[in-house]
Scaffold this active site. Sequence first.
Site, PDB file in Angstrom:
ATOM      1  N   ASP A  21       0.864  -1.178   0.000  1.00  0.00           N
ATOM      2  CA  ASP A  21       0.000   0.000   0.000  1.00  0.00           C
ATOM      3  C   ASP A  21       0.907   1.236   0.000  1.00  0.00           C
ATOM      4  O   ASP A  21       2.123   1.137   0.229  1.00  0.00           O
ATOM      5  CB  ASP A  21      -0.893  -0.039   1.239  1.00  0.00           C
ATOM      6  CG  ASP A  21      -1.822   1.152   1.327  1.00  0.00           C
ATOM      7  OD1 ASP A  21      -2.340   1.579   0.284  1.00  0.00           O
ATOM      8  OD2 ASP A  21      -2.015   1.666   2.437  1.00  0.00           O
ATOM      9  N   ASP A  23      -0.238   5.201   0.949  1.00  0.00           N
ATOM     10  CA  ASP A  23      -0.516   6.143   2.042  1.00  0.00           C
ATOM     11  C   ASP A  23      -0.624   5.410   3.376  1.00  0.00           C
ATOM     12  O   ASP A  23      -1.370   4.436   3.505  1.00  0.00           O
ATOM     13  CB  ASP A  23      -1.823   6.896   1.772  1.00  0.00           C
ATOM     14  CG  ASP A  23      -1.713   7.812   0.576  1.00  0.00           C
ATOM     15  OD1 ASP A  23      -1.276   8.952   0.748  1.00  0.00           O
ATOM     16  OD2 ASP A  23      -2.050   7.365  -0.539  1.00  0.00           O
ATOM     17  N   ASP A 199      -2.052  -0.462   5.907  1.00  0.00           N
ATOM     18  CA  ASP A 199      -2.348   0.220   7.172  1.00  0.00           C
ATOM     19  C   ASP A 199      -3.829   0.405   7.450  1.00  0.00           C
ATOM     20  O   ASP A 199      -4.216   0.773   8.560  1.00  0.00           O
ATOM     21  CB  ASP A 199      -1.698   1.609   7.175  1.00  0.00           C
ATOM     22  CG  ASP A 199      -2.461   2.596   6.302  1.00  0.00           C
ATOM     23  OD1 ASP A 199      -2.627   2.320   5.093  1.00  0.00           O
ATOM     24  OD2 ASP A 199      -2.909   3.624   6.822  1.00  0.00           O
TER      25      ASP A 199
END
Length: 257
Positions: A21, A23, A199
Amino acid sequence: MSARDLVAALPPLRETAVFLDFDGTLVDLAETPDGIAVPEDLPDLLDRLTEVTGGALALVSGRSVGALEEFLPGFEGVIIGGHGAEQRIDGLLETHPLAGSEALGQLTRAVEALARQHPGTIAERKPTGVVLHYRRVPDLEARLVSRMSDLAATHPGIELHRAKMALELRPDDIGKDIAVGLLRSRQPFDCRKAILFGDDATDEVAMRYLLDHGDLACKVGTGETGAPLRAEDPTELRAALWMWTSGEGSEAWPSKD
């Protein structure tokens, strides 16, 4: 766990398919989508990961492919954008049929109008969806969830997804789990141990998919997760990834050589 402990729990990088991922995973989150700062060493890190994995590296993000290309202009590897609605593989871009449609345009304009009605929110246009960010006004969450749910209900083929202080309307037939599953079936990602680093809640479904298939997952940051591994924040993850590229750790996984 520390960066060194994390790497010790990972298989040899040259035998691994890596899904990252963006961000909150590789870069710290910011108040606005354009406010992130790309660490100076990140392009070199991605190049090194690509080299050691033999190209079995993909960015799997909610951002559009175009946005990631602007932040990482030198990255030539696989990019999955819009949670799977866009795929750039071997330099060729494939996009979901809803991209550029009038239905998506109407939905985007409705979310932009909603943002104007609620100062502090930000509407982010995407080629295959639209996001309403409310990080600056978290007390509006319940009201915004209700309004965005109503919008999703009036547009067939669209569903609402919740992320960190953000609400996204996107096609209902895509997902990071689907995108990762498709990549796992093609070279050079196949026949390798796979791991996803993410996240957010939008990463959890892909993590579950990999874990169900005997692979790995790593949560970056705090919060509940189904992942067995965790990095404290993007800084710690990048440190671990650098160690991994140098062959440090991996004691728990004997090499196939």
